[in-house]
Scaffold this active site. Structure first.
Site, PDB file in Angstrom:
ATOM      1  N   SER A  11     -15.014 -17.448  55.965  1.00 30.92           N
ATOM      2  CA  SER A  11     -16.393 -17.034  56.282  1.00 30.92           C
ATOM      3  C   SER A  11     -17.434 -18.126  56.141  1.00 30.92           C
ATOM      4  O   SER A  11     -18.537 -17.970  56.663  1.00 30.92           O
ATOM      5  CB  SER A  11     -16.796 -15.876  55.379  1.00 30.92           C
ATOM      6  OG  SER A  11     -15.913 -14.819  55.585  1.00 30.92           O
TER       7      SER A  11
HETATM    8  C1  59J Z   1     -10.194 -11.285  52.996  1.00 30.08           C
HETATM    9  C2  59J Z   1      -8.940 -12.975  55.335  1.00 30.08           C
HETATM   10  C3  59J Z   1      -6.971 -13.595  56.580  1.00 30.08           C
HETATM   11  C4  59J Z   1      -6.692 -14.238  57.903  1.00 30.08           C
HETATM   12  C5  59J Z   1      -9.598 -10.108  53.454  1.00 30.08           C
HETATM   13  C6  59J Z   1     -10.243 -11.620  51.700  1.00 30.08           C
HETATM   14  C7  59J Z   1      -8.668 -12.241  57.672  1.00 30.08           C
HETATM   15  C8  59J Z   1      -7.954 -12.400  58.907  1.00 30.08           C
HETATM   16  C9  59J Z   1      -6.119 -13.428  60.165  1.00 30.08           C
HETATM   17  C10 59J Z   1      -9.042  -9.262  52.536  1.00 30.08           C
HETATM   18  C11 59J Z   1      -9.710 -10.745  50.767  1.00 30.08           C
HETATM   19  C12 59J Z   1      -9.106  -9.581  51.183  1.00 30.08           C
HETATM   20  C13 59J Z   1      -6.634 -14.564  61.029  1.00 30.08           C
HETATM   21  S1  59J Z   1     -14.436  -9.782  51.787  1.00 30.08           S
HETATM   22  O1  59J Z   1     -14.778 -14.279  53.284  1.00 30.08           O
HETATM   23  O2  59J Z   1     -12.528 -11.098  55.167  1.00 30.08           O
HETATM   24  O3  59J Z   1     -16.664 -13.770  49.540  1.00 30.08           O
HETATM   25  O4  59J Z   1     -17.653 -12.267  48.434  1.00 30.08           O
HETATM   26  O5  59J Z   1      -8.508 -13.623  54.413  1.00 30.08           O
HETATM   27  O6  59J Z   1      -9.678 -11.513  57.632  1.00 30.08           O
HETATM   28  O7  59J Z   1      -8.256 -11.735  59.898  1.00 30.08           O
HETATM   29  O8  59J Z   1      -8.541  -8.732  50.282  1.00 30.08           O
HETATM   30  N1  59J Z   1     -15.635 -12.001  51.314  1.00 30.08           N
HETATM   31  N2  59J Z   1     -13.190 -12.195  53.333  1.00 30.08           N
HETATM   32  N3  59J Z   1     -10.095 -12.292  55.225  1.00 30.08           N
HETATM   33  N4  59J Z   1      -8.236 -12.920  56.533  1.00 30.08           N
HETATM   34  N5  59J Z   1      -6.945 -13.322  58.983  1.00 30.08           N
HETATM   35  C14 59J Z   1     -15.244 -11.153  52.391  1.00 30.08           C
HETATM   36  C15 59J Z   1     -14.608 -11.911  53.504  1.00 30.08           C
HETATM   37  C16 59J Z   1     -15.360 -13.218  53.542  1.00 30.08           C
HETATM   38  C17 59J Z   1     -16.352 -11.593  50.273  1.00 30.08           C
HETATM   39  C18 59J Z   1     -16.576 -10.157  49.978  1.00 30.08           C
HETATM   40  C19 59J Z   1     -15.422  -9.276  50.373  1.00 30.08           C
HETATM   41  C20 59J Z   1     -12.250 -11.784  54.219  1.00 30.08           C
HETATM   42  C21 59J Z   1     -17.870  -9.735  50.587  1.00 30.08           C
HETATM   43  C22 59J Z   1     -10.826 -12.207  53.963  1.00 30.08           C
HETATM   44  C23 59J Z   1     -16.927 -12.598  49.352  1.00 30.08           C
HETATM   45  O9  59J Z   1     -16.551 -13.160  53.850  1.00 30.08           O
END
Ligand code: 59J
Length: 597
Positions: free
Chosen positions: A297
């Site tokens: 992200s």
């Molecule tokens: C995630 C991913 C992996 C790769 C998902 C992290 C994907 C995806 C395929 C589930 C933990 C989790 C290409 S979430 O970074 O969305 O920073 O405070 O690792 O989505 O499609 O149990 N971050 N993270 N995703 N993958 N592939 C959020 C988010 C982020 C947060 C919180 C909660 C993911 C708000 C991550 C943070 O923004």
């Protein structure tokens, strides 16, 4: 008057001269014989010792390696003179009775000298022990063992120890750079030993200087861009965070956004360069430069910036991210929860994967790729650090819809911590990614370098994205814990599932925070990575954001950067105070006192 001599008188004169010559020769011969007897019998012992005692030798006089300092001249690597103990094996072999005493003083196992000298019979030089303490050196000399002597050398000392280890690197026993800046700048840091003809006694002591062949030349001192105070602060906070979160490793990078200078760079695990025993594999690695990861992200601001630049969006444009997931081909992209219909700014604030994907799918892949590339993603940072990879940004021509989507929220591309910090620095300025530098660089040099880059993002888009990044640390944002009292912070959290064994691994995460400060007039960009936290929490917002807050708060204060929450007039007053302080302009009152009688 006799005008000629008779033959008889001539004969007489010849005979007289011959006798005289023979006599002289006889005396000379006898003298020589006497001298030979004298030398070989009477003076033998004295002469033999004298003959052994003096040698004409070409010796080298070591010069010190250049010092490595931080940007303010604080030493990070210095060479201090020490003695090394060496021996002439041909002589030491003869004084077997002293071996045990030497071994004891030098901390060698018994019989190790025997082994050492065994195949050195025809050699004239062997080190017994490099870099001994002054005390040991004195005691060795007091033994007066023939053939054992001291050689002056320099030992490298790293005053910051573990704190700057990965950046500074170290030299080997021969003073040659092996890692880090010691390796990068070896040619400039290295010294050239002087050469002289001298006469030495049998203890290896110089009794006479005969002729200097060349002067010793010390190496050049080199200042790094690192600020030791920031470095220490980053080290302390990262070390605590890696420990408290039971993480595998971690990195922190701080760069000056206006120059590309690296002000601090730390990694855990680290090592003490002054004592490199028991190094574990991986301790040596400057992960912030050498290790690539998917940025997740933290890449979203660049996706949003690309979308803004098309003119199709602004911060308040509504995007429907219901119902919390999006099907792209046969894959499903998921959000943490269903955020409903949100604006572009909220995609950043809440970190919506679905939102970022929808933006990316509505703009041209070429433009998205160009935007990423324009801030330096997919290329090395230009730091010149040994082994820096280029990062990976695959060509947009090969992107199918699913790649266009996943790349928009940070998967399918890879970066190093330094490359990510550099991209955030570009975001903090005019969109041009200054090459990163480990040595000081002034604004004029930076301006010259930036002419090589073509910005893709406008001032307007950059300003807008920075505004969105400020909402991340505010109420309702995913990174509230990155806030710094008194300052405006723009940043982004990331929680990244790690890829391994052909898929994304459950329970194996990177916690990230990347940000810039002060948001109203950015000076610093910083990236915090905590790799595989195994405590209760693993989100970037929970694990990396607080580390960012503590380090950034200290860095802003140490660098005298005024809080941007101050009214503009107060801020100007603070800046004026600083320039007075820095220019060392004589205070009017002091000047007046000086004029008094
Ligand atoms: C995630 C991913 C992996 C790769 C998902 C992290 C994907 C995806 C395929 C589930 C933990 C989790 C290409 S979430 O970074 O969305 O920073 O405070 O690792 O989505 O499609 O149990 N971050 N993270 N995703 N993958 N592939 C959020 C988010 C982020 C947060 C919180 C909660 C993911 C708000 C991550 C943070 O923004």
């Amino acid at each position: 008057m006799q005008t000629s001599q008779s033959p008889l008188s001539l004969q007489h004169a010849y005979r007289g001269r011959r006798r005289w010559v023979l006599g002289v020769l006889a005396v000379a011969g006898l003298t020589l014989i006497w001298r030979a007897v004298d030398l070989q019998v009477l003076d033998k012992a004295f002469l033999q010792s004298q003959g052994n005692a003096r040698f004409l030798r070409l010796v080298s006089e070591p010069a010190h390696r250049g010092m490595i300092t931080d940007r303010h001249g604080e030493p990070l690597a210095i060479s201090t003179p020490v003695d090394s103990v060496w021996a002439n094996p041909q002589e030491l072999i003869e004084s077997r009775e002293s071996w045990r005493k030497l071994e004891k003083l030098l901390g060698m196992k018994s019989r190790s000298l025997e082994r050492l000298l065994a195949n050195k019979r025809d050699k004239e030089f062997v080190y017994l022990k490099r870099r001994v303490s002054p005390d040991v050196a004195a005691r060795i000399m007091a033994l007066k063992v023939p053939g054992v002597a001291l050689a002056p050398e320099y030992k490298r000392f790293y005053p910051a120890g573990e704190v700057a280890a990965h950046v500074v690197g170290f030299t080997n026993v021969d003073d040659k750079g092996q890692e880090g800046m010691e390796l990068v700048f070896d040619d400039r840091l290295k010294s050239i030993a002087g050469k002289s003809w001298v006469i030495k006694d049998r203890y290896g002591r110089v009794v006479e200087n005969v002729e200097r062949v060349s002067d010793p030349q010390p190496g050049e001192d080199i200042a790094l861009s690192i600020d030791r105070r920031l470095q220490y602060l980053a080290y302390r906070e990262l070390k605590a965070a890696v420990k408290n979160n039971r993480a595998d490793s971690g990195s922190v990078v701080i760069v000056d956004v206006h120059t590309g200078e690296i002000l601090a760079m730390v990694n855990q695990p680290a090592y003490n360069p002054n004592n490199r025993y028991r190094l574990k594999s991986g301790d040596l690695r400057n992960r912030a430069v050498t290790d690539v990861f998917e940025p997740g992200s933290t890449i979203k601001p660049f996706t949003v910036a690309a979308a803004l630049e098309t003119g199709k969006y602004n911060a308040h444009t509504a995007v429907d991210v219901r119902p919390g997931y999006l099907k792209v081909g046969r894959k499903i992209i998921r959000d943490f929860r269903d955020y409903g219909v949100i604006d572009v700014s909220t995609i950043i604030q809440k970190s919506s994967n679905v939102g970022a994907s929808k933006l990316a799918l509505s703009i041209s892949p070429k433009h998205l790729w160009n935007t990423f590339a324009s801030v330096g993603l997919g290329t090395d940072s230009g730091s010149g650090f040994p082994g820096e990879p280029s990062g990976l940004l695959t060509d947009f021509g090969a992107w199918r819809d699913i790649q266009r989507a996943t790349v928009s929220y940070g998967y399918g591309l890879s970066v190093t911590a330094l490359q990510l910090a550099r991209a955030y620095a570009a975001l903090a300025t005019d969109g041009r990614p200054l090459p990163s530098s480990f040595v000081p660089r002034d604004l004029a040099q930076a301006a010259e370098l930036s002419t090589y880059y073509q910005p893709v993002l406008s001032k307007k888009s950059l300003l807008s994205v920075r505004g969105m990044l400020e909402t991340v640390v505010k109420k309702q944002g995913s990174g509230t814990r990155a806030a710094v009292p008194g300052y405006r912070i723009a940043g982004k959290t990331g929680t990244v599932k790690k890829f391994g064994g052909g898929g994304y691994v459950e329970d194996s995460y990177l916690a990230l925070f990347a940000g810039i400060a002060p948001a109203s007039d950015p000076r610093l960009a910083m990236v915090v990575i905590i790799n595989e936290p195994r405590g209760e929490k693993y989100y970037g917002g929970a694990v990396a954001a607080p580390v960012f807050s503590r380090i950034m708060a200290g860095a802003l204060r140490m660098m005298d950067i005024p809080p941007d929450s101050l009214p503009i007039t107060v801020k100007q007053a603070v800046l004026d105070m600083q320039s007075i302080k820095q220019s060392k302009m004589p205070d009017r009152r002091v000047a007046m006192l000086g004029e008094a009688p």
